[in-house]
Design a protein around this motif. Structure first.
Motif, PDB file in Angstrom:
ATOM      1  N   HIS A 219      15.100 -25.259 -25.008  1.00 15.10           N
ATOM      2  CA  HIS A 219      16.567 -25.179 -25.584  1.00 15.10           C
ATOM      3  C   HIS A 219      16.742 -24.427 -26.965  1.00 15.10           C
ATOM      4  N   VAL A 220      15.825 -24.792 -27.725  1.00 17.53           N
ATOM      5  CA  VAL A 220      15.699 -24.326 -29.081  1.00 17.53           C
ATOM      6  C   VAL A 220      16.113 -22.939 -29.059  1.00 17.53           C
ATOM      7  N   MET A 221      15.268 -22.136 -28.258  1.00 19.24           N
ATOM      8  CA  MET A 221      15.047 -20.904 -28.212  1.00 19.24           C
ATOM      9  C   MET A 221      16.495 -20.088 -27.803  1.00 19.24           C
ATOM     10  N   GLU A 222      17.294 -20.807 -26.929  1.00 19.33           N
ATOM     11  CA  GLU A 222      18.304 -20.215 -26.354  1.00 19.33           C
ATOM     12  C   GLU A 222      19.311 -20.467 -27.654  1.00 19.33           C
ATOM     13  N   LEU A 223      19.392 -21.394 -28.315  1.00 17.97           N
ATOM     14  CA  LEU A 223      20.437 -21.332 -29.532  1.00 17.97           C
ATOM     15  C   LEU A 223      19.972 -20.517 -30.699  1.00 17.97           C
ATOM     16  N   VAL A 224      18.573 -20.367 -30.699  1.00 20.32           N
ATOM     17  CA  VAL A 224      18.370 -19.306 -31.782  1.00 20.32           C
ATOM     18  C   VAL A 224      18.662 -17.902 -31.307  1.00 20.32           C
ATOM     19  N   LYS A 225      18.735 -17.627 -30.136  1.00 19.92           N
ATOM     20  CA  LYS A 225      19.100 -16.409 -29.753  1.00 19.92           C
ATOM     21  C   LYS A 225      20.581 -16.219 -29.886  1.00 19.92           C
ATOM     22  N   HIS A 226      21.340 -17.122 -29.461  1.00 16.65           N
ATOM     23  CA  HIS A 226      22.592 -17.183 -30.028  1.00 16.65           C
ATOM     24  C   HIS A 226      22.862 -17.012 -31.558  1.00 16.65           C
ATOM     25  N   ALA A 227      22.322 -17.578 -32.323  1.00 17.68           N
ATOM     26  CA  ALA A 227      22.295 -17.374 -33.778  1.00 17.68           C
ATOM     27  C   ALA A 227      21.906 -16.026 -34.107  1.00 17.68           C
ATOM     28  N   ASN A 228      21.101 -15.536 -33.480  1.00 19.32           N
ATOM     29  CA  ASN A 228      20.513 -14.049 -33.743  1.00 19.32           C
ATOM     30  C   ASN A 228      21.708 -13.060 -33.379  1.00 19.32           C
ATOM     31  N   ALA A 229      22.366 -13.478 -32.419  1.00 19.73           N
ATOM     32  CA  ALA A 229      23.513 -12.538 -31.791  1.00 19.73           C
ATOM     33  C   ALA A 229      24.626 -12.473 -32.728  1.00 19.73           C
ATOM     34  N   LEU A 230      24.775 -13.786 -33.572  1.00 22.99           N
ATOM     35  CA  LEU A 230      25.973 -13.722 -34.499  1.00 22.99           C
ATOM     36  C   LEU A 230      25.585 -13.060 -35.679  1.00 22.99           C
ATOM     37  N   GLU A 231      24.371 -13.284 -35.955  1.00 21.41           N
ATOM     38  CA  GLU A 231      23.856 -12.516 -37.258  1.00 21.41           C
ATOM     39  C   GLU A 231      23.946 -10.943 -36.852  1.00 21.41           C
ATOM     40  N   ALA A 232      23.578 -10.509 -35.835  1.00 25.21           N
ATOM     41  CA  ALA A 232      23.929  -9.082 -35.680  1.00 25.21           C
ATOM     42  C   ALA A 232      25.180  -8.697 -35.704  1.00 25.21           C
ATOM     43  N   GLN A 233      26.035  -9.557 -35.463  1.00 26.69           N
ATOM     44  CA  GLN A 233      27.434  -9.559 -35.845  1.00 26.69           C
ATOM     45  C   GLN A 233      27.841  -9.374 -37.130  1.00 26.69           C
ATOM     46  N   GLY A 234      27.024  -9.638 -37.776  1.00 24.23           N
ATOM     47  CA  GLY A 234      27.077  -9.594 -39.353  1.00 24.23           C
ATOM     48  C   GLY A 234      27.404 -11.273 -39.977  1.00 24.23           C
ATOM     49  N   LYS A 235      27.507 -12.151 -39.043  1.00 25.78           N
ATOM     50  CA  LYS A 235      27.545 -13.581 -39.650  1.00 25.78           C
ATOM     51  C   LYS A 235      26.385 -13.920 -40.447  1.00 25.78           C
ATOM     52  N   PRO A 236      26.531 -14.578 -41.801  1.00 24.60           N
ATOM     53  CA  PRO A 236      25.465 -14.968 -42.472  1.00 24.60           C
ATOM     54  C   PRO A 236      24.690 -16.303 -42.176  1.00 24.60           C
ATOM     55  N   VAL A 237      24.286 -16.383 -41.066  1.00 24.33           N
ATOM     56  CA  VAL A 237      23.572 -17.722 -40.355  1.00 24.33           C
ATOM     57  C   VAL A 237      22.580 -18.071 -41.195  1.00 24.33           C
ATOM     58  N   ILE A 238      22.570 -19.169 -41.493  1.00 20.95           N
ATOM     59  CA  ILE A 238      21.268 -20.263 -42.143  1.00 20.95           C
ATOM     60  C   ILE A 238      20.416 -20.664 -40.958  1.00 20.95           C
ATOM     61  N   HIS A 239      19.293 -20.578 -40.814  1.00 23.38           N
ATOM     62  CA  HIS A 239      18.384 -21.037 -39.843  1.00 23.38           C
ATOM     63  C   HIS A 239      17.731 -22.369 -40.358  1.00 23.38           C
TER      64      HIS A 239
END
Ligand SMILES: Cc1ncc(COP(=O)(O)O)c(C=O)c1O
Length: 394
Positions: A14-34
């Motif tokens: 499941h971690v990977m699913e959330l990380v995919k979501h995080a990466n998609a937000l990053e691609a939209q320009g959100k400054p995600v901290i992992h």
């Protein structure tokens, strides 16, 4: 096309699913901290990089022996002697494609269909899969926060049935960043041996520890043997920062070597050859000094996070002293909280459900494999989100 039963049994990560979501937000320009992934944020140490390039440019790219390069098996044996004062003959060390292959070979060599294997809960999610692949069943033993989420022999022995073949534990553990004490290791290894079972101890985070010198179960038991049915798993992934090179090792009793060799020959032929030559550089003084500096940085981050998280509204229920994880109480359902935290505060931490059958939705895991600067920003955002439910302006 009909799929196998096993393919439906294997759980997603499941971690990977959330990380995919995080990466998609990053691609939209959100400054995600992992604060999600279990991987050091440092590059591979320079001497190892150079050794890898050298190996490739000198054509060290053919198959090696299935059990690994003799030079590397010897280097690991020397490392046990110099760093842990334990004598493990090189022929009892097997080089593998990461700790992952070592765990797989260990389970294949020891578990029969219908057997149960005791696992500490919470624990590393893939362990159950390795057991299921052999037709065995994982039996989860709930651990207590007062015991730093590590089991005692008393806990394990209560779950031992006639179906139990052995125990698989990790120290330090993922997701908790906590270790078994030397006393617990002694009692567990002795108890398991009396029952005629096996014990696998995953020490992949061994040298990433912050309050005491690094330890190994081998210091308690000596080298594995028929009388001490112990397998110790380790890896170049975490302390040596080589996750993508896919290289690890295991220490096994001599009588298991032929079976392990057959699995290695059949399943992967050999571990990555250039990576094995590169890994020889891990044990040079220069590389060990780099890794030690990094360990100190991890310690400073651990200290910061352990103090800052409670101030930001996240309760800790154990004392993490190793790895780069903190297992904490989620303010509400961890699946919802982690999703909200990601979408509203752009901090990606992971819910406990991958790691625990019992309290997964109550707990969450933070990884501090990120820069101090990012950890500070993350804490500010978590604090703001917990107080107001809204993101901090960035
Ligand atoms: C406890 C534990 N064991 C094994 C592994 C797999 O590591 P490797 O990259 O060596 O296959 C991981 C990876 O995160 C882990 O946390």
């Amino acid at each position: 096309m009909k799929q196998s039963e096993l393919s439906t049994l294997v759980q997603p990560f499941h971690v990977m699913e959330l990380v995919k979501h995080a990466n998609a937000l990053e691609a939209q320009g959100k400054p995600v901290i992992h604060l999600s992934i279990g991987e050091p944020d440092f590059p591979m140490p320079e001497p190892v990089q150079q050794a890898l390039v050298q190996a490739i440019s000198t054509n060290k790219t053919r198959y090696t022996a299935a059990l690994g390069l003799p030079e590397l098996r010897q280097a690991v044996s020397d490392y046990y002697r110099s760093a842990f004062q334990v004598q493990v003959p090189a022929n009892q060390i097997v080089i593998t494609s990461g700790a992952s292959a070592a765990l797989m070979y260990a389970c294949l060599a020891l578990v029969n269909p219908g057997n149960e294997v005791l696992l500490a809960d919470p624990g590393y999610p893939c362990n159950k899969t390795f057991i299921q692949m052999t037709g065995g069943t994982p039996a989860f033993v709930q651990t207590a926060e007062e015991e730093n989420f590590q089991p005692s022999w008393a806990d394990l022995s209560k779950h031992w049935t006639e179906k139990t073949a052995g125990v698989l534990l990790a120290s330090p553990n993922n997701p908790t960043g906590t270790q078994l004490t030397a006393t617990a290791m002694k009692e567990i290894t002795a108890g398991v041996a009396t029952r005629g079972g096996f014990i696998i101890v995953d020490e992949i985070y061994q040298s990433l520890c912050y309050d005491h010198p690094a330890q190994s179960v081998l210091q308690v038991t000596g080298a594995p043997s028929e009388q001490m049915p112990l397998l110790v798993i380790n890896s170049f992934s975490k302390y040596f920062g080589m996750t993508g090179l896919r290289l690890g090792w295991m220490v096994v009793p001599e009588n298991l070597l032929p079976a392990i060799e057959r699995f290695a020959q059949n399943l992967s032929i050999c571990p990555n050859t250039p990576a094995q030559w590169a890994a020889l550089a891990c044990f040079q003084a220069e590389t060990l000094a780099i890794c030690e500096e990094r360990r100190k940085l991890f310690k400073a981050r651990r200290d910061f996070m352990v103090h800052a998280l409670p101030g930001a509204g996240i309760e800790l229920h154990s004392t993490p002293d190793s790895a780069f994880y903190i297992y904490a109480k989620s303010p509400y359902s961890s699946e919802d909280y982690c999703k909200d935290l990601l979408e509203k505060a752009w901090v990606c931490a992971v819910p406990g459900k991958d790691f625990s059958q019992y309290r997964g939705n109550e707990m969450m895991r933070f990884s501090y494999a990120n820069s101090m600067e990012n950890l500070q920003i993350a804490i500010e955002r978590i604090n703001q989100f917990n107080q107001t439910g809204s993101p901090k302006a960035v």
